[in-house]
Scaffold this active site. Structure first.
Site, PDB file in Angstrom:
ATOM      1  N   ASP A 218       0.111  -7.483   1.227  1.00 19.31           N
ATOM      2  CA  ASP A 218       0.463  -6.137   1.551  1.00 19.31           C
ATOM      3  C   ASP A 218       2.092  -6.004   1.564  1.00 19.31           C
ATOM      4  OD1 ASP A 218       0.113  -3.499   1.932  1.00 19.31           O
ATOM      5  OD2 ASP A 218      -0.146  -3.505   3.921  1.00 19.31           O
TER       6      ASP A 218
ATOM      7  N   HIS B 248       0.706  -1.184   0.099  1.00 15.37           N
ATOM      8  CA  HIS B 248      -0.165   0.006   0.152  1.00 15.37           C
ATOM      9  C   HIS B 248       0.763   1.462   0.244  1.00 15.37           C
ATOM     10  CE1 HIS B 248       0.464  -0.131   4.429  1.00 15.37           C
ATOM     11  NE2 HIS B 248       0.493   1.193   4.361  1.00 15.37           N
TER      12      HIS B 248
ATOM     13  N   SER C   7       4.557   2.498   7.979  1.00 16.07           N
ATOM     14  CA  SER C   7       4.300   1.346   7.022  1.00 16.07           C
ATOM     15  C   SER C   7       5.689   0.730   6.477  1.00 16.07           C
ATOM     16  CB  SER C   7       3.178   1.768   6.096  1.00 16.07           C
ATOM     17  OG  SER C   7       2.064   1.962   6.596  1.00 16.07           O
TER      18      SER C   7
END
Length: 476
Positions: free
Chosen positions: A142, A112, A216
């Site tokens: 992911d 993402h 992230s």
């Protein structure tokens, strides 16, 4: 960063108080000699600095940019004059973190973080910048694997921990770039293992080490300085750290990196069987003492489960000694198997536990996809259709067990679009003839182009619909 009620990334710092004093348990009662509770002020004041110095240089910032086109709103006078304004373009920037896992510049991050990016830049801990390209990515787990050109220079890396020695309560460090303030290190513990209710594939490590937007793709490391996970999500209503963060386990990260480097794509072994979790009611029906495992409802012909001798209504309990609690946990365990390896599957059939050996294999493209654009005087004009296969299903993130001919895309303002068809619709019949391949469908359409009456049925997300044909292409 993603948001769910689960907002992508999270956690809280671990503080050891000087008043925290616990008598050391007897050595024989300790599960492992290297895990001890501090029993003195000196031990409480020990520092994580040596671990940070070893690991931080391998954690990078990932900057992405993409061009977004927007249409300006028309004023009342513009609409009166039937005027249109050209779309405006703006560059949208975002940031995340990443980890160097190969010294030749292979970087792992979250899918993402790089999704839709036109340009990728990786900034090292020493502030050097490199243009990066995506080798492979898998949105379902992911993870994305990037490559930067180091001009032959060897970069610092983190080794990935693939063993199962991680335990709840272990101290961990999260390293990333929260809110773009710069590289930040936070500490915490492993709060839980095997969290499978976050996505359909991963079995996450839960931690309370503080992670926020920007973390992230960053590193979750143990005190040995090994990468035990890639931070990916938080459970948060506000979007900030609430002490519940999730990381993709190192064993899945390692498989994804190996696959991307060797295959140029991230491939995940599959079972070749449709499964669902066993709840307490079903467990009682099957004579099980508690809810556990994943029950098989459908076997794909010639898939790994079929070849291993598994059957419908078998309940899979473990793979290679790792317990399976639900179907998400099952898919995770399969995804961590090296391609081509064999694994022992323990399952329950007719109230007895049995064992079979299954080979880790990827979904096959059978039948061949045979993608076709349908063009002609018929109700499917403008549709691109393709033969469904398990490999295609995994590739485009639709049910890999679908069979038949699927609508892949539609030209805008085409007859197929106007008749209400949508991507992922599976065409079942045309003029009362069962559809088995894209080639057969195209031939039937050409043969019936002079027809006045058309009948069409589709499968849309498991429901069968008769499509009313109201539009045909305009005659030239």
């Amino acid at each position: 960063m993603k948001r769910l009620a689960l907002s992508i990334l999270s956690a809280t710092t671990l503080a050891l108080s000087s008043s925290f004093a616990v008598a050391k348990p007897p050595l024989l009662s300790m599960p492992k000699a290297d895990r001890i509770v501090p029993d003195s002020q000196l031990q409480v004041q020990l520092s994580y600095a040596p671990v940070v110095k070893d690991t931080a240089p391998a954690v990078v910032n990932v900057f992405t940019s993409r061009t977004v086109r927007t249409r300006s709103r028309l004023s009342f006078f513009d609409m009166m004059r039937d005027m249109r304004r050209a779309p405006t373009e703006r560059v949208q920037n975002s940031l995340g973190s990443g980890v160097i896992v190969r010294d030749n510049g292979v970087v792992v991050t979250n899918a993402h973080v790089v999704k839709g990016a036109d340009e990728l830049r990786v900034v090292l801990n020493d502030r050097r910048e490199f243009v990066a390209k995506v080798i492979a990515q898998d949105e379902e787990i992911d993870l994305a694997v990037l490559q930067i050109d180091t001009k032959g220079e060897r970069l610092p890396t983190l080794s990935i921990s693939e063993d199962d020695s991680l335990e709840i309560g272990d101290i961990v460090l999260a390293i990333g770039n929260p809110f773009g303030v710069g590289q930040t290190v936070t500490s915490g513990i492993v709060s839980a293992l095997g969290r499978t209710n976050v996505t359909d594939v991963s079995s996450f490590i839960q931690t309370d080490a503080a992670v926020n937007p920007g973390n992230s793709g960053g590193a979750l490391v143990n005190l040995d300085g090994r990468l035990i996970g890639v931070n990916t999500a938080i459970f948060s209503r506000s979007g900030g750290s609430n002490g519940i963060g999730f990381a993709i386990p190192g064993e899945l990260v390692a498989r994804a990196v190996d696959s991307a480097v060797t295959e140029g794509r991230i491939v995940r072994p599959w079972l070749g069987a449709r499964t669902s979790a066993v709840d307490s009611a079903l467990a009682a029906t099957l004579g099980m003492d508690r809810a556990r495992g994943a029950i098989i409802s459908e076997i794909y012909p010639d898939g790994p489960a079929d070849k291993a001798g598994l059957k419908s209504r078998d309940v899979i309990l473990s793979i290679d000694g790792s317990d399976v609690n639900d179907d998400s946990g099952l898919r995770f365990r399969l995804a961590t198997l090296p391609l081509g390896s064999s694994a022992k599957v323990v399952f329950m059939r007719d109230g007895r536990e049995r064992t079979k050996t299954i080979k880790a294999d990827i979904p096959q493209e059978i039948p061949a996809r045979d993608e076709r654009f349908l063009d002609g005087y018929h109700p499917l004009d403008g549709a691109t259709v393709v033969n469904m296969s398990p490999a295609l299903g995994e590739e485009i993130n639709v049910d890999p067990y679908l069979r038949g001919v699927m609508v892949l895309s539609l030209a805008r303002r085409s007859a197929a679009y106007s008749n209400g068809l949508r991507p992922t619709d599976v065409i079942l019949t045309l003029n009362d003839t069962d559809i088995t391949s894209a080639r057969q469908l195209e031939r039937l359409l050409i043969a019936a182009e002079d027809s006045e009456d058309w009948s069409l049925s589709i499968d849309r997300r498991g429901k069968i619909y008769d499509v009313p044909v109201r539009y045909l292409p305009r005659a030239n």
